[in-house]
Design a protein around this motif. Sequence first.
Motif, PDB file in Angstrom:
ATOM      1  N   ARG A 111      44.785 -12.401   7.948  1.00  0.00           N
ATOM      2  CA  ARG A 111      45.202 -11.062   8.385  1.00  0.00           C
ATOM      3  C   ARG A 111      46.154 -11.231   9.557  1.00  0.00           C
ATOM      4  O   ARG A 111      45.841 -11.944  10.515  1.00  0.00           O
ATOM      5  CB  ARG A 111      44.000 -10.251   8.918  1.00  0.00           C
ATOM      6  CG  ARG A 111      42.978  -9.874   7.912  1.00  0.00           C
ATOM      7  CD  ARG A 111      41.911  -8.959   8.507  1.00  0.00           C
ATOM      8  NE  ARG A 111      41.101  -9.584   9.539  1.00  0.00           N
ATOM      9  CZ  ARG A 111      39.840  -9.240   9.809  1.00  0.00           C
ATOM     10  NH1 ARG A 111      39.259  -8.245   9.137  1.00  0.00           N
ATOM     11  NH2 ARG A 111      39.173  -9.845  10.763  1.00  0.00           N
ATOM     12  N   GLU A 112      47.295 -10.553   9.476  1.00  0.00           N
ATOM     13  CA  GLU A 112      48.202 -10.529  10.633  1.00  0.00           C
ATOM     14  C   GLU A 112      47.808  -9.360  11.527  1.00  0.00           C
ATOM     15  O   GLU A 112      47.610  -8.243  11.029  1.00  0.00           O
ATOM     16  CB  GLU A 112      49.659 -10.366  10.178  1.00  0.00           C
ATOM     17  CG  GLU A 112      50.635 -10.362  11.362  1.00  0.00           C
ATOM     18  CD  GLU A 112      52.102 -10.204  10.950  1.00  0.00           C
ATOM     19  OE1 GLU A 112      52.431 -10.377   9.768  1.00  0.00           O
ATOM     20  OE2 GLU A 112      52.909  -9.900  11.853  1.00  0.00           O
ATOM     21  N   GLN A 127      46.596  -6.686   3.400  1.00  0.00           N
ATOM     22  CA  GLN A 127      46.029  -5.690   4.304  1.00  0.00           C
ATOM     23  C   GLN A 127      46.600  -4.304   4.024  1.00  0.00           C
ATOM     24  O   GLN A 127      47.735  -4.169   3.564  1.00  0.00           O
ATOM     25  CB  GLN A 127      46.386  -6.055   5.753  1.00  0.00           C
ATOM     26  CG  GLN A 127      45.828  -7.352   6.256  1.00  0.00           C
ATOM     27  CD  GLN A 127      46.554  -7.814   7.509  1.00  0.00           C
ATOM     28  OE1 GLN A 127      47.294  -8.784   7.487  1.00  0.00           O
ATOM     29  NE2 GLN A 127      46.341  -7.114   8.623  1.00  0.00           N
ATOM     30  N   ASP A 161      47.467 -11.941   4.013  1.00  0.00           N
ATOM     31  CA  ASP A 161      47.780 -10.610   4.563  1.00  0.00           C
ATOM     32  C   ASP A 161      47.744  -9.456   3.546  1.00  0.00           C
ATOM     33  O   ASP A 161      48.602  -8.555   3.614  1.00  0.00           O
ATOM     34  CB  ASP A 161      49.149 -10.624   5.269  1.00  0.00           C
ATOM     35  CG  ASP A 161      49.208 -11.608   6.414  1.00  0.00           C
ATOM     36  OD1 ASP A 161      48.187 -12.247   6.714  1.00  0.00           O
ATOM     37  OD2 ASP A 161      50.285 -11.736   7.022  1.00  0.00           O
ATOM     38  N   CYS A 211      55.488 -14.016   5.547  1.00  0.00           N
ATOM     39  CA  CYS A 211      54.269 -14.766   5.905  1.00  0.00           C
ATOM     40  C   CYS A 211      53.912 -15.845   4.889  1.00  0.00           C
ATOM     41  O   CYS A 211      53.367 -16.888   5.258  1.00  0.00           O
ATOM     42  CB  CYS A 211      53.116 -13.801   6.133  1.00  0.00           C
ATOM     43  SG  CYS A 211      53.362 -12.824   7.629  1.00  0.00           S
TER      44      CYS A 211
END
Length: 224
Positions: free
Chosen positions: A71-72, A26, A24, A162
Motif C-alpha cells: 500500500r502506498e 487500493q 497498491d 509503482c
Amino acid sequence: MIEITAKPYPLRLDPASSALIVIDMQRDFLEPGGFGAMLGNDVSLLRSAIVPCQRLLEVARKAGMLVIHTREGHRPDLSDAPPAKLARGKGPTRIGDLGPMGRILIRGEPGHDFIPELYPLPGEVVLDKPGKGSFCQTDLALILANRGIRSLLVAGVTTEVCVHTTVREANDRGFECVVVSDAVASYFPEFHRVALDMISAQGGIFGWVADSTAVCSALTRIAA
Ligand code: C5J
C-alpha cells in the motif's frame, strides 16, 4: 520447478523461492474520489487488473507461495512524505487533504485501504510504503531474505509507476521478476504497453513478461 511461457523467453522458477507481490490495489487508486482521481485520471481503467489479480492470488495461495500486498501512503502527520511529493499534483486537492474517502493517501483512511475484491487473507504480508518502489524505506528485502525468495511475480498498479519502480529495485537486488501483463494496469494505455515492452526488451533487461493464463496454468500444474 515450473516453466512459465514468457517474453523474452520461458522462465523456470521454483514456487518455494517465489513470491506474489500485488502492488497498491487500493481504493485511492481504483475508486472515484481518491488519489488517482485527484490527479485527473480515469480510475476505471485500472479495473481490468482485478480479475487477473484474483486468479493469481487463488493459484499462489493454493501453491503455498508467499503473498505480499503493498500500500502506498503516509503517516497522518505527513512526516514521511517528501515536500517535493506533497507539492506536486494538479488541482486544489493534495496528499493529506480531505476527500470523499477520507484524507488522500493517508494510512488508516478508507481510501488507503485495499479494494474489497482483493482483500488480503489473514497471515499475508501487508507492506506499507511511502514511495513508489516497494523496497524504499520498507522491510521488504528482509522479509524476502528470511523466506529465501529469489523470484517475484508482480501484479498491481500502476504499470509504469509503482510496478516499474518496484521491478527496477528488485532487479538491481538480484531478484528475477515476472510482470503479469494483464494483472497490471495504467491510467495511460500507451504507457502500460511501453512499460511492459521495456521490462522484456534487450533480452529481459528488467525481467520477464507473462500473462496470467500462462502463470496460472504453470502454477496450477504443481498445485494439482
Ligand atoms: C502512483 C502507483 N501512480 N501505485 N502510484 O502514484 O503507481
